[in-house]
Scaffold this motif. Structure first.
Motif, PDB file in Angstrom:
ATOM      1  N   ARG A   7       0.887  -1.239   0.231  1.00 35.24           N
ATOM      2  CA  ARG A   7       0.065   0.051   0.076  1.00 35.24           C
ATOM      3  C   ARG A   7       1.001   1.091  -0.037  1.00 35.24           C
ATOM      4  N   ILE A   8       0.031   2.467  -0.457  1.00 37.46           N
ATOM      5  CA  ILE A   8       1.023   3.574  -0.158  1.00 37.46           C
ATOM      6  C   ILE A   8       0.197   4.142   1.010  1.00 37.46           C
ATOM      7  N   LEU A   9       1.126   4.605   1.802  1.00 34.18           N
ATOM      8  CA  LEU A   9       0.965   5.106   3.151  1.00 34.18           C
ATOM      9  C   LEU A   9       0.560   6.600   3.111  1.00 34.18           C
ATOM     10  N   LYS A  10      -0.179   6.861   3.962  1.00 33.07           N
ATOM     11  CA  LYS A  10      -0.667   8.410   4.285  1.00 33.07           C
ATOM     12  C   LYS A  10       0.437   8.644   5.294  1.00 33.07           C
ATOM     13  N   GLN A  11       1.677   8.995   4.861  1.00 32.66           N
ATOM     14  CA  GLN A  11       2.782   9.242   5.970  1.00 32.66           C
ATOM     15  C   GLN A  11       3.127  10.779   5.959  1.00 32.66           C
ATOM     16  N   ASP A  12       3.372  11.300   6.952  1.00 32.56           N
ATOM     17  CA  ASP A  12       3.786  12.617   7.059  1.00 32.56           C
ATOM     18  C   ASP A  12       4.699  13.231   6.082  1.00 32.56           C
ATOM     19  N   PRO A  13       4.383  14.284   5.286  1.00 30.92           N
ATOM     20  CA  PRO A  13       5.159  14.523   4.085  1.00 30.92           C
ATOM     21  C   PRO A  13       6.549  14.858   4.538  1.00 30.92           C
ATOM     22  N   LEU A  14       6.859  15.566   5.526  1.00 32.84           N
ATOM     23  CA  LEU A  14       8.249  15.761   6.011  1.00 32.84           C
ATOM     24  C   LEU A  14       9.168  14.502   6.108  1.00 32.84           C
ATOM     25  N   GLU A  15       8.631  13.394   6.726  1.00 41.52           N
ATOM     26  CA  GLU A  15       8.999  12.025   6.858  1.00 41.52           C
ATOM     27  C   GLU A  15       9.121  11.242   5.542  1.00 41.52           C
ATOM     28  N   CYS A  16       8.380  11.594   4.704  1.00 45.48           N
ATOM     29  CA  CYS A  16       8.174  10.894   3.288  1.00 45.48           C
ATOM     30  C   CYS A  16       9.474  11.485   2.580  1.00 45.48           C
ATOM     31  N   LEU A  17       9.494  12.746   2.677  1.00 49.82           N
ATOM     32  CA  LEU A  17      10.681  13.614   2.013  1.00 49.82           C
ATOM     33  C   LEU A  17      11.980  13.020   2.416  1.00 49.82           C
ATOM     34  N   PHE A  18      12.422  13.027   3.673  1.00 51.34           N
ATOM     35  CA  PHE A  18      13.707  12.802   4.080  1.00 51.34           C
ATOM     36  C   PHE A  18      13.866  11.306   3.948  1.00 51.34           C
ATOM     37  N   SER A  19      13.001  10.359   4.246  1.00 51.26           N
ATOM     38  CA  SER A  19      12.952   8.949   4.101  1.00 51.26           C
ATOM     39  C   SER A  19      13.384   8.797   2.329  1.00 51.26           C
ATOM     40  N   PHE A  20      12.747   9.540   1.634  1.00 53.19           N
ATOM     41  CA  PHE A  20      13.261   9.362   0.132  1.00 53.19           C
ATOM     42  C   PHE A  20      14.502   9.785  -0.153  1.00 53.19           C
ATOM     43  N   ILE A  21      15.040  10.809   0.529  1.00 53.13           N
ATOM     44  CA  ILE A  21      16.331  11.225   0.188  1.00 53.13           C
ATOM     45  C   ILE A  21      17.414   9.999   0.899  1.00 53.13           C
ATOM     46  N   CYS A  22      17.073   9.786   1.947  1.00 52.51           N
ATOM     47  CA  CYS A  22      18.063   8.378   2.618  1.00 52.51           C
ATOM     48  C   CYS A  22      17.788   7.152   1.797  1.00 52.51           C
ATOM     49  N   SER A  23      16.820   7.098   0.943  1.00 54.23           N
ATOM     50  CA  SER A  23      16.828   5.842   0.249  1.00 54.23           C
ATOM     51  C   SER A  23      17.664   5.887  -1.169  1.00 54.23           C
ATOM     52  N   SER A  24      18.041   6.741  -1.518  1.00 54.74           N
ATOM     53  CA  SER A  24      18.669   7.121  -2.640  1.00 54.74           C
ATOM     54  C   SER A  24      19.926   6.056  -2.715  1.00 54.74           C
ATOM     55  N   ASN A  25      20.128   5.141  -3.738  1.00 53.99           N
ATOM     56  CA  ASN A  25      21.396   4.249  -3.890  1.00 53.99           C
ATOM     57  C   ASN A  25      21.618   3.378  -2.480  1.00 53.99           C
ATOM     58  N   ASN A  26      20.494   2.807  -2.011  1.00 49.98           N
ATOM     59  CA  ASN A  26      20.406   2.275  -0.795  1.00 49.98           C
ATOM     60  C   ASN A  26      19.641   0.975  -0.679  1.00 49.98           C
ATOM     61  N   ASN A  27      19.992   0.250   0.257  1.00 48.97           N
ATOM     62  CA  ASN A  27      19.223  -0.980   0.396  1.00 48.97           C
ATOM     63  C   ASN A  27      18.322  -0.867   1.709  1.00 48.97           C
ATOM     64  N   ILE A  28      16.924  -1.771   1.674  1.00 49.94           N
ATOM     65  CA  ILE A  28      16.065  -1.608   2.964  1.00 49.94           C
ATOM     66  C   ILE A  28      16.819  -1.563   4.275  1.00 49.94           C
ATOM     67  N   PRO A  29      17.424  -2.498   4.372  1.00 50.11           N
ATOM     68  CA  PRO A  29      18.164  -2.761   5.841  1.00 50.11           C
ATOM     69  C   PRO A  29      18.899  -1.275   6.196  1.00 50.11           C
ATOM     70  N   ARG A  30      19.556  -0.878   5.560  1.00 46.58           N
ATOM     71  CA  ARG A  30      20.290   0.228   5.636  1.00 46.58           C
ATOM     72  C   ARG A  30      19.617   1.560   5.685  1.00 46.58           C
ATOM     73  N   ILE A  31      18.669   1.779   4.883  1.00 47.20           N
ATOM     74  CA  ILE A  31      17.639   2.886   4.813  1.00 47.20           C
ATOM     75  C   ILE A  31      16.894   2.736   6.467  1.00 47.20           C
ATOM     76  N   THR A  32      16.476   1.608   6.771  1.00 45.81           N
ATOM     77  CA  THR A  32      15.826   1.337   8.232  1.00 45.81           C
ATOM     78  C   THR A  32      16.699   1.819   9.226  1.00 45.81           C
ATOM     79  N   GLN A  33      18.234   1.344   8.974  1.00 49.26           N
ATOM     80  CA  GLN A  33      18.936   1.802  10.130  1.00 49.26           C
ATOM     81  C   GLN A  33      19.118   3.336  10.233  1.00 49.26           C
ATOM     82  N   ILE A  34      19.350   3.795   8.845  1.00 47.34           N
ATOM     83  CA  ILE A  34      19.576   5.338   8.906  1.00 47.34           C
ATOM     84  C   ILE A  34      18.383   5.912   9.522  1.00 47.34           C
TER      85      ILE A  34
END
Length: 190
Positions: A86-113
């Motif tokens: 599903r597409i979450l109804k996430q807070d826009p700020l958290e979504c934006l920064f999470s997207f930046i952190c996801s760049s060229n990354n894997n899910i476990p590392r994104i989660t840790q960051i």
């Protein structure tokens, strides 16, 4: 909360509503369920979305005037492999920064960051007891309560991120993304 995705639906159960008052228990549980339904957008049926995404996600190619769908697109594969996505109804700020952190990354590392960002700059929301899973297959978990706890933090606000420097963020594992977080924070606070 306990959340489980089945092939046909999403099952949600409130295990504890955080209150000690039995008079308010039903309304507090209902509020939690409403919040979960809203966050996961459970009122939106998935099948029509999957069909729409799949129709728009296939790579089309014309050969001799006839359109042929050559390969399945990414969203189509995701819908097949991870039913219930599903597409979450996430807070826009958290979504934006999470997207930046996801760049060229894997899910476990994104989660840790993201976890490190929350711990360093977010606010403590709740501290939960943990259980010792020592391999005992017993159904009784009453004696498996550990002395350690799991701390849950909020995502940091822009104000809290003002304290972050690029080097601070690099120490949290953001690497080159640290600069993008700082620049984005600065643009949003102007």
């Amino acid at each position: 909360l306990s959340i489980r995705e089945t092939p046909t639906t999403t099952l949600v159960r409130v295990l504890h509503d955080g209150s000690n008052n039995n008079n308010n228990e039903t309304s507090r549980t209902e509020q939690i369920m409403d919040d979960v339904r809203d966050y996961f957008q459970l009122s939106i049926p998935l099948k029509p979305l999957y069909e729409q995404w799949s129709a728009q996600d296939c790579a089309a190619e014309k050969k001799d005037g006839v359109t042929e769908h050559k390969r399945m697109g990414r969203l189509t594969r995701i819908a097949q492999v991870i039913p219930g996505v599903r597409i979450l109804k996430q807070d826009p700020l958290e979504c934006l920064f999470s997207f930046i952190c996801s760049s060229n990354n894997n899910i476990p590392r994104i989660t840790q960051i993201l976890s490190s960002l929350r711990e360093r700059y977010g606010e403590l929301l709740i501290e939960l007891p943990t259980y010792d899973d020592s391999g005992d297959d017993s159904e009784d978990v009453s004696n498996t309560l550990s002395t350690s706890t799991m701390k849950i933090f909020s995502f940091p606000t822009l104000e809290a991120l003002q304290a972050a420097s690029e080097s601070d963020l690099r120490e949290l594992g953001l690497g080159y993304r640290a600069n993008y977080i700082i620049e984005t924070r600065n643009l949003l606070t102007k």
